[in-house]
Motif scaffolding. Structure first.
Motif, PDB file in Angstrom:
ATOM      1  N   GLU A  49      -9.226 -13.331  -1.634  1.00  0.00           N
ATOM      2  CA  GLU A  49      -8.379 -13.448  -2.820  1.00  0.00           C
ATOM      3  C   GLU A  49      -8.807 -14.635  -3.686  1.00  0.00           C
ATOM      4  N   GLU A  74      -7.194  -4.166   7.291  1.00  0.00           N
ATOM      5  CA  GLU A  74      -5.914  -3.752   7.876  1.00  0.00           C
ATOM      6  C   GLU A  74      -4.761  -4.538   7.265  1.00  0.00           C
ATOM      7  N   ASP A  75      -5.007  -5.823   7.054  1.00  0.00           N
ATOM      8  CA  ASP A  75      -3.972  -6.686   6.490  1.00  0.00           C
ATOM      9  C   ASP A  75      -3.529  -6.132   5.129  1.00  0.00           C
ATOM     10  N   GLN A  93      -1.842  -2.615   5.479  1.00  0.00           N
ATOM     11  CA  GLN A  93      -0.504  -2.598   6.085  1.00  0.00           C
ATOM     12  C   GLN A  93       0.534  -3.345   5.254  1.00  0.00           C
ATOM     13  N   THR A  94       0.120  -4.402   4.560  1.00  0.00           N
ATOM     14  CA  THR A  94       1.137  -5.267   3.968  1.00  0.00           C
ATOM     15  C   THR A  94       1.151  -5.281   2.443  1.00  0.00           C
ATOM     16  N   GLU A  95      -0.011  -5.119   1.783  1.00  0.00           N
ATOM     17  CA  GLU A  95      -0.012  -5.160   0.322  1.00  0.00           C
ATOM     18  C   GLU A  95      -0.106  -3.773  -0.304  1.00  0.00           C
ATOM     19  N   PHE A  96      -0.858  -2.887   0.360  1.00  0.00           N
ATOM     20  CA  PHE A  96      -1.060  -1.554  -0.214  1.00  0.00           C
ATOM     21  C   PHE A  96      -0.600  -0.472   0.760  1.00  0.00           C
ATOM     22  N   ASP A 119      -7.956  -4.347 -11.034  1.00  0.00           N
ATOM     23  CA  ASP A 119      -7.489  -4.992  -9.795  1.00  0.00           C
ATOM     24  C   ASP A 119      -8.497  -4.787  -8.676  1.00  0.00           C
ATOM     25  N   PHE A 120      -8.761  -5.823  -7.965  1.00  0.00           N
ATOM     26  CA  PHE A 120      -9.399  -5.783  -6.644  1.00  0.00           C
ATOM     27  C   PHE A 120      -9.165  -7.157  -6.033  1.00  0.00           C
ATOM     28  N   VAL A 121      -9.264  -7.242  -4.742  1.00  0.00           N
ATOM     29  CA  VAL A 121      -9.003  -8.510  -4.071  1.00  0.00           C
ATOM     30  C   VAL A 121     -10.038  -9.525  -4.531  1.00  0.00           C
TER      31      VAL A 121
END
Lengths: 997, 98
Positions: free
Chosen positions: A704, A739-740, A743-746, A886-888
């Motif tokens: 990020e 995975e993070d 599971q949590t942002e997308f 958008d992209f990390v």
């Protein structure tokens, strides 16, 4: 008779079972069941060691784990030389060989004892004051010399041949300590049927019942009751009994570490037995029954061999049948020393006198001692001991001064009272509270599900102890879920009385004398040292401790902490609780590395990962390198070749014919699902939606913060299926990163991630002849440039097995990466190798791979980048989708500092002398004549000799690098300054024509 | 070694199976590219580091591999409770006086 000091009919050992042993080469006879300490004492040996700092002669202080003095080296064979073994804990076996430590040339004549005479130099804090200048001398001179002179035993110089084991266990109630309290608690808990573990550090259960002759429980002698209790417990299916097992650490949520000494007491341990076993126990409830430790009296020369704790002398007599002298003096400030005098007197040993610091104590033991005709002196102090290698006298004086009287003795028993063992309680983060009346720290506020019982809880008297412990054991069982309780509380018929003692220095220790009245025997800390620390400005007990090293030896101040604290408090003129107790930390007693490491050593320390072709590479004589947990073929030397020659040959072969390379260790992740492309758009800088199935793209992943995190070629196998490759080292963290976000942002994206690193073996075939080598083995894939252009992927078969065939290149040559199921990896490699032989192909390793990619300016994430490099810095702006919203990392990349001018950028470097190869990591400067420290503007990230270019090549991160093309920069090295020219990153085939060559 | 309750596996497992993943309830903006420098700084760099109750993310790495949220006391190290990723901050914590 096993020793002149063995008393017939005393003790519990069978005198028939003798065991031969040696100490410093001298042979002795002991009895099975002895400790090394009791066996030596039976032979009249008191002098067993030299002290840490002053090299003073030392004997046994205790009969247990708190022993500070009697540390010896136990030698079994060339590799098994265990140092710093407490002789009071080491059980005797036939053939045991022990040596004393920290003395030269011999124990009775030790040159180092000159330190004792020079002791004014070595007072508290002397390390801090004396060895300060010159600074450099500490490491090269002072420290090695000090370590040589002051010290403990010698470490073994060979690998430990023993094996250790480790077990996890769960129980409802864990009872630590197997004296009267622990046994009563264990019985109460066990009778309810819950799972109980009972551990004690001694070989035999019973704790102080081993020496308390006055105890009777359930109609039996106390020790007999303990043996009956342990037999009952051992027979119960829900109970595990662990003797010789020390609870050394109390961790969060009732997780307790114990170490069981399995075979150190055996003459010839079977090979199937571990030396020690580590137990990691999770208990619903813990009962602490760790007892109390006797304190010594602090007076001048209280460390002479023959001077010991009264309870220890009693243990040696009542357990081992050994008298610690023939004419014994007693110096006490509490009742328990009287019992020792009485037992010895009854065994026929002369008690020269009892010296009691108290004015007019009364009680049954005092009456009994008087009735036995023992001389008792109240209100008097032993102000000094005489003798050197063995105590020969004690000098007595009224405690407020007056005439001196010297009494001949060959041993002195001392007792200043008993300190509750709150070590484990304190480790559990419980807070101790000071009882002003009894001058003891006892458990106060609990932090965990545990309870203290008996002497460690400050409970006096056997009857009260058993009542408290039994009730606590029953409650612990109930709290852990026990339904029913049956069984009866043990009934105490008779017990000995206990009384409190004193803390701090006795009259013989000062305050203004220069005598050595030891507080901490193991670290040679005297009462004077502690007073001096206070006078020099130490106020906190934590500072006093560190300045004097009081309580910091391997015994962790079991006998010394309270005395040290009391002397500091007195000198400060403050009450003890205001000065505070130092923190207890694990381990309670020293734990071997072997027990902690257990089987996790050598090849089992960390898993070794090998690729499918490993046996083939091994057979070819490949040299391997470790890459993370992987073993990778580094290079394949032919006869007579060094690494340099092998790499040159491999690199040239790849560019003239072809090379085979095992790329299986690359991380591989399958991204699958209706939203797979959307997910890829978010995790990589590149655009993916429009990538056609069957095509590949080089992808960059950022964190990020906008810095490069990983890279790799991604093939789109189908609209909903991507085959992602990552760096070898990055595979697990990239998977975690993906995975993070998933599971949590997308979490709205319908995607599955699967690691397929181990499922596919990858064989890179690179070079002009690569297609000729592969084509004959492939079915169902059109290998023409039109059908399978550079950066494409097809599924089909090779050698009859499924393949994902990538046309891609990390060398700049026409190249392929053949993915096959790992089980077929070696077979397909061998088939390709056979084809390759027709074309003169070679196998190449990771070193050549690195050189070949550097010739083309392909970066390696983690080598040419370091977590502070943006795509722009690395010259990879083209891989960032400009239209993406958008992209990390998209926002991080736009931070002011990351778009500022003058950032370090990746460039090529050519040395002016093409033969000179730069050192990776070397720093780069603009002006080599500037003053040191020079301004460094960058560093070399990759550097090799390139046989294909006929010169050295290098990549470097240089401030504003891309604006310096053609400039000359300098690399200062110890042997001179190297001149370099800044160039582009591509050194070979700049147009890239060879990708289709 | 701590015991941690995985809200997906619905049982307490040893700490070794888990990995901490930083502070919880820090949402990534859906318009991250348009964020101001200050907002991005708050989102990416600034963490609360409280003495006492902290809300943090954990992953049951060697179990179900799910990320979840936990409430832990940084003074005692004790876990107050755990709950699934995406669930809101619990309004009331069991056994914690406020």
């Amino acid at each position: 008779m096993s020793g002149a000091f063995r008393i017939p009919r005393a003790g519990r050992l069978s005198q028939a079972k003798t065991a031969r042993f040696s100490f410093d080469g001298q042979s002795y006879t002991g009895i099975e069941g002895d400790t090394l300490a009791s066996a030596l004492l039976a032979n009249g040996v008191h002098l067993v060691g030299r002290s840490f700092k002053y090299h003073r002669p030392r004997g046994f202080l205790s009969a247990g784990a708190e022993e500070p003095n009697a540390l010896v080296q136990i030698v079994r064979d060339g590799a098994r030389k265990t140092p710093n073994v407490r002789a009071t804990v080491q059980e005797l076996y036939d053939g045991l060989a022990a040596n004393s430590q920290n003395r030269w040339p011999s124990l009775s004549f030790d040159v180092g004892a000159v330190n004792d005479l020079a002791s004014p130099m070595f007072s508290a804090g002397f390390y801090y004051k004396t060895f300060m200048w010159p600074k450099a001398a500490w490491k090269s001179f002072y420290e090695p010399k000090i370590r040589e002179a002051a010290g403990l035993g010698v470490s073994p110089d060979k690998p430990d041949p023993d094996h250790y084991s480790s077990r996890y266990a769960h129980c409802d109630v864990l009872v630590l300590g197997g004296g009267a309290a622990g046994l009563a608690a264990a019985l109460a808990a066990a009778e309810t049927g819950v799972r109980v573990i009972l551990a004690d550090e001694q070989a035999e259960f019973g704790g102080s019942l081993r020496f308390e002759t006055g105890a009777r429980i359930d109609g039996q002698d106390g020790f007999a009751w303990a043996q009956a209790a342990i037999a009952r417990l051992s027979a119960m299916d829900n109970v595990r009994v662990l003797p010789r097992t020390t609870a050394f650490g109390y961790y969060a949520q009732n997780f307790v570490g114990l170490v069981e000494r399995v075979s150190d007491h055996l003459k010839a341990p079977g090979h199937d037995l571990p030396r020690e076993r580590l137990w990691q126990v999770r208990a619903k409830r813990v009962v602490l029954a760790s007892g109390a430790i006797e304190r010594h009296m602090v007076f001048a020369n209280n460390d002479r061999p023959g001077i010991m704790l009264a309870g220890a002398a009693r243990t040696f007599l009542n357990q081992y049948g050994v008298a610690v002298g023939r004419n014994i003096g007693v110096y006490t400030a509490n009742d328990s020393a009287y019992a020792a005098a009485i037992d010895l007197k009854k065994a026929g040993v002369n008690i020269a006198a009892i010296v009691d610091l108290r004015d007019n104590p009364t009680g049954p033991v005092i009456d009994e001692a008087r009735a036995l005709g023992i001389e008792i002196n109240f209100g008097r102090a032993v102000i000094r001991a005489g003798g050197k290698l063995r105590v020969s006298s004690m000098t007595v004086q009224p405690k407020n001064g007056g005439g001196e009287r010297t009494i001949s003795v060959d041993a002195i028993l001392m007792s200043a009272g008993w300190t509750p063992s709150v070590h484990l309680f304190s480790q559990s983060r419980g807070k101790v509270a000071f009882n002003d009346e009894t001058k003891r720290f006892v458990p106060g506020t609990y932090a965990q599900d545990c309870v203290s019982v008996g002497a460690c809880n400050g409970t006096d008297g056997l009857s009260a102890t058993v009542d408290e412990a039994y009730a606590a054991g029953a409650k612990a069982a109930k709290d852990a879920g026990a339904k029913t309780a049956k069984g009866a509380k043990p009934k105490v018929d008779a017990s000995e009385s206990w009384s409190r003692g004193m803390l701090g220095a006795a009259p013989g220790a000062g305050p203004d004398t220069t005598v050595k009245a030891f507080v901490d025997f193991q670290n040679d800390v005297t009462a004077k040292d502690i007073r001096q620390a206070v006078h020099e400005g130490m106020r906190s007990i934590e500072h006093v401790k560190r300045f004097t090293t009081n309580g910091m030896a391997t015994d962790q101040g079991k006998t010394s902490n309270m005395h040290g604290l009391a002397i500091a408090a007195e000198t400060l003129g403050k009450p003890i609780p205001e000065v505070g107790l130092t923190t207890f930390r694990a381990p309670y007693t020293p734990v071997t590395f072997g027990a902690i490491v257990s089987h996790a050593r050598g090849p089992l320390f960390d898993p070794t990962r090998k690729t499918a072709t490993h046996p083939w590479a091994e057979a070819q004589g490949a040299v391997f390198e470790d890459v993370g947990q992987w073993k990778r073929a580094w290079y394949f030397p032919k006869a007579g070749e060094d690494m340099h020659a092998a790499v040159d040959r491999e690199c040239v072969a790849v560019r003239t014919t072809a090379g085979l390379f095992d790329a299986s260790t690359l991380g591989k992740i399958e991204v699958v699902g209706p939203d797979a492309a959307k997910f890829m758009e978010l995790l990589y800088t590149n655009p993916w939606e429009k990538l056609e199935p069957g095509r590949c793209r080089y992808g960059i992943m950022l964190r990020e913060d906008g810095f490069i995190y990983d890279d790799g070629v991604v093939g789109r196998l189908a609209p909903d299926r991507f085959h992602v490759t990552t760096t070898t080292g990055g595979a697990p963290r990239v998977m975690n990163h993906m995975e993070d976000y998933l599971q949590t942002e997308f979490p709205h994206l319908n995607v599955w991630l699967t690691s397929i690193t181990e499922q596919w073996a990858v064989i890179a075939v690179q070079g002009p002849k690569s297609r000729d080598i592969i084509a004959p083995l492939v079915e169902g894939i059109d290998m023409s440039d039109e059908a399978l252009p550079h950066m494409s992927v097809r599924e089909g078969k090779i050698c009859g097995v499924p393949t994902r065939l990538f046309r891609m290149s990390f060398t700049g040559e026409r190249g392929f990466e053949v993915n096959v199921p790992a089980d077929y990896g070696q077979a397909v490699w061998e088939a390709l190798w056979a084809e390759g032989q027709k074309h003169g192909a070679t196998a190449y390793g990771t070193e050549s791979m690195h050189v070949l990619r550097a010739e083309k300016g392909y970066i390696i994430v983690g080598q040419d980048t370091d977590g502070t490099v943006t795509p722009n810095d690395a010259g990879l702006d083209w891989a960032v989708g400009k239209k993406k919203t958008d992209f990390v990392g998209i926002r991080g990349m736009a931070r002011p500092d990351l778009v500022a001018k003058g950032r370090k950028q990746l460039v090529g470097l050519k040395t002016k002398d093409p033969k000179v190869v730069l050192e990776e990591g070397a720093q780069i400067v603009e002006d080599p004549k500037q003053a040191i420290p020079m301004k460094m503007i960058g560093h070399v990230t990759s550097s090799y000799w390139s046989q294909n270019c006929g010169r050295s090549i290098a990549l470097a991160l240089v401030a504003g690098g891309r604006d310096r093309m053609g400039d000359t920069l300098y690399v200062p090295m110890p042997n001179g300054v190297i001149e370099v020219e800044v160039t582009g990153m591509v050194f070979f085939d700049e147009t890239g024509g060879r990708l289709n060559g | 070694m701590l015991l941690i309750r995985c809200p997906y596996c619905e049982e307490e497992r040893p700490e070794l199976e888990f990995r901490n993943a930083g502070e919880a309830h820090i949402a990534r903006s859906t318009d991250i590219a348009g964020e101001s420098d200050d907002d991005f700084e708050k989102f990416f760099f600034i963490r609360s580091n409280p003495k006492g109750i902290i809300y943090e993310r954990w992953r049951h790495m060697h179990g179900c591999a799910r990320f979840f949220n936990a409430v832990r006391d940084t003074v005692t190290d004790k876990f107050v409770m755990t709950y699934k990723a995406g669930e809101p901050k619990p309004a009331k914590l069991p056994g914690v006086a406020k």
